[in-house]
Design a protein around this motif. Structure first.
Motif, short mmCIF file in Angstrom:
data_model
loop_
_atom_site.label_atom_id
_atom_site.label_comp_id
_atom_site.label_asym_id
_atom_site.label_seq_id
_atom_site.Cartn_x
_atom_site.Cartn_y
_atom_site.Cartn_z
N THR A 50 -1.87 12.54 -61.14
CA THR A 50 -1.02 11.29 -61.12
C THR A 50 0.21 11.36 -59.87
O THR A 50 0.37 10.56 -59.32
N GLN A 51 0.57 12.52 -59.64
CA GLN A 51 1.77 12.93 -58.75
C GLN A 51 1.07 12.62 -57.20
O GLN A 51 1.72 11.95 -56.53
N ALA A 52 -0.02 13.04 -57.10
CA ALA A 52 -0.87 12.80 -56.00
C ALA A 52 -1.10 11.59 -55.76
O ALA A 52 -0.98 11.01 -54.64
N SER A 53 -1.57 10.57 -56.55
CA SER A 53 -1.53 9.17 -56.80
C SER A 53 -0.10 8.33 -56.45
O SER A 53 -0.44 7.38 -55.49
N PHE A 54 0.64 8.94 -56.79
CA PHE A 54 2.01 8.34 -56.71
C PHE A 54 2.51 8.54 -55.10
O PHE A 54 2.84 7.59 -54.65
N ALA A 55 2.01 9.80 -54.71
CA ALA A 55 2.55 10.03 -53.29
C ALA A 55 1.99 9.15 -52.34
O ALA A 55 2.48 8.58 -51.41
N GLU A 56 0.46 8.99 -52.54
CA GLU A 56 -0.11 8.08 -51.71
C GLU A 56 0.26 6.58 -51.75
O GLU A 56 0.39 6.00 -50.66
N ARG A 57 0.51 6.40 -52.80
CA ARG A 57 0.97 4.75 -52.98
C ARG A 57 2.42 4.37 -52.75
O ARG A 57 2.68 3.40 -52.23
N SER A 58 3.24 5.36 -53.13
CA SER A 58 4.77 5.23 -52.73
C SER A 58 5.23 5.50 -51.40
O SER A 58 6.22 4.74 -50.91
N LEU A 156 8.83 -0.04 -55.90
CA LEU A 156 8.87 1.81 -56.00
C LEU A 156 8.92 1.74 -57.62
O LEU A 156 8.46 2.64 -57.97
N GLN A 157 9.64 0.99 -58.10
CA GLN A 157 10.09 1.04 -59.48
C GLN A 157 8.79 0.76 -60.64
O GLN A 157 8.52 1.63 -61.45
N ARG A 158 8.10 -0.24 -59.76
CA ARG A 158 6.72 -0.49 -60.56
C ARG A 158 5.89 0.84 -60.55
O ARG A 158 5.21 1.14 -61.36
N LEU A 159 5.92 1.26 -59.43
CA LEU A 159 4.86 2.66 -59.05
C LEU A 159 5.27 3.46 -59.79
O LEU A 159 4.49 4.48 -60.31
N MET A 160 6.58 3.89 -60.33
CA MET A 160 7.26 4.93 -60.87
C MET A 160 6.79 4.58 -62.19
O MET A 160 6.16 5.64 -63.09
N LEU A 161 6.69 3.33 -62.78
CA LEU A 161 6.26 3.08 -64.27
C LEU A 161 4.67 3.27 -64.29
O LEU A 161 4.08 3.76 -65.26
N ASP A 162 3.92 2.90 -63.21
CA ASP A 162 2.62 2.98 -63.21
C ASP A 162 2.20 4.52 -63.40
O ASP A 162 1.27 4.91 -64.28
N LEU A 163 3.09 5.49 -62.88
CA LEU A 163 2.77 6.87 -63.08
C LEU A 163 2.94 7.25 -64.39
O LEU A 163 2.15 7.97 -65.01
N LYS A 164 3.92 6.94 -65.20
CA LYS A 164 4.33 6.87 -66.53
C LYS A 164 3.42 6.55 -67.52
O LYS A 164 2.63 6.92 -68.25
N ILE A 165 2.87 5.16 -67.11
CA ILE A 165 1.65 4.42 -67.84
C ILE A 165 0.46 5.28 -67.83
O ILE A 165 -0.35 5.44 -68.93
#
Length: 210
Positions: A50-58, A156-165
């Motif tokens: 999930t962190q790798a996915s967040f890094a790429e999208r953020s 960015l806030q949506r992406l952070m929540l996507d990570l948690k979701i």
């Protein structure tokens, strides 16, 4: 049934029944430890994914925020009223953010050439140079940097929540697969989805929110 089996094998092996029970408890404890380690390994793998996915999208969003602050100096105070330097996930962009924040906290507005010389990494220096010497000249003064930055902050806030979701969704699957009660994860998932739906750029613009 287990008690009968232990009694049977204790008699058959001609050993004290309590000794056999002790061995049963030892084996069961070992199995629990192994299951725990496997669960931990799954959690670590999930977090890495999930962190790798967040890094790429953020990264594109974080890069846009840095670009805004490099072009519009007044945007620095606006962005850092909602974020900290450590909130930038990408290390290169975090470094640029740290320099901008340092100037801001010292109430110093750097000249473009001065800012460029702060970065020794070739790629970072090239990015900063391109923005402050080229893009800034083209941007003019008509761009509403607050709205531009607010859009990025909301993304960015949506992406952070996507990570948690995503993390909660995977935990939900694991709980269901193990036959456990998934209700706490279902509730968490619903709450996060509800929070995500409420995110708007206007939330970062109090004069426009409502």
């Amino acid at each position: 049934k287990r008690q009968e089996m232990v009694h049977y094998y204790a008699e058959k092996m001609r050993i004290d029944e309590e000794v056999l029970w002790e061995e049963v408890r030892r084996i069961r404890k070992l199995q629990r430890v192994r299951r725990g380690k496997k669960k931990d390994q799954i959690q670590v793998a999930l977090a890495q994914k999930t962190q790798a996915s967040f890094a790429e999208r953020s990264r594109p969003v974080e890069e846009e925020l840095i670009r805004i602050m490099l072009i519009y100096w007044d945007a620095v105070s606006f962005v850092f009223s909602f974020m900290e330097v450590s909130d930038f996930f990408n290390e290169d962009l975090q470094l640029i953010a740290a320099v901008l924040f340092e100037f801001y906290t010292n109430q110093v507005r750097p000249e473009p050439e001065e800012l460029i010389h702060y970065f020794t990494d070739a790629q970072i220096a090239e990015f900063v140079s391109r923005v402050v010497l080229s893009e800034a000249q083209q941007a003019g003064i008509t761009q509403d940097y607050r709205r531009w930055a607010a859009d990025c902050l909301a993304k960015l806030q949506r992406l952070m929540l996507d990570l948690k979701i995503e993390e909660v969704r995977e935990q939900l699957k694991l709980r269901e697969a193990s036959g456990g009660d998934p209700s706490e994860f279902l509730e968490a998932w619903r709450n996060l989805q509800d929070q995500r739906r409420r995110i708007r750029a206007e939330n970062f613009l109090p004069d426009l929110a409502g």
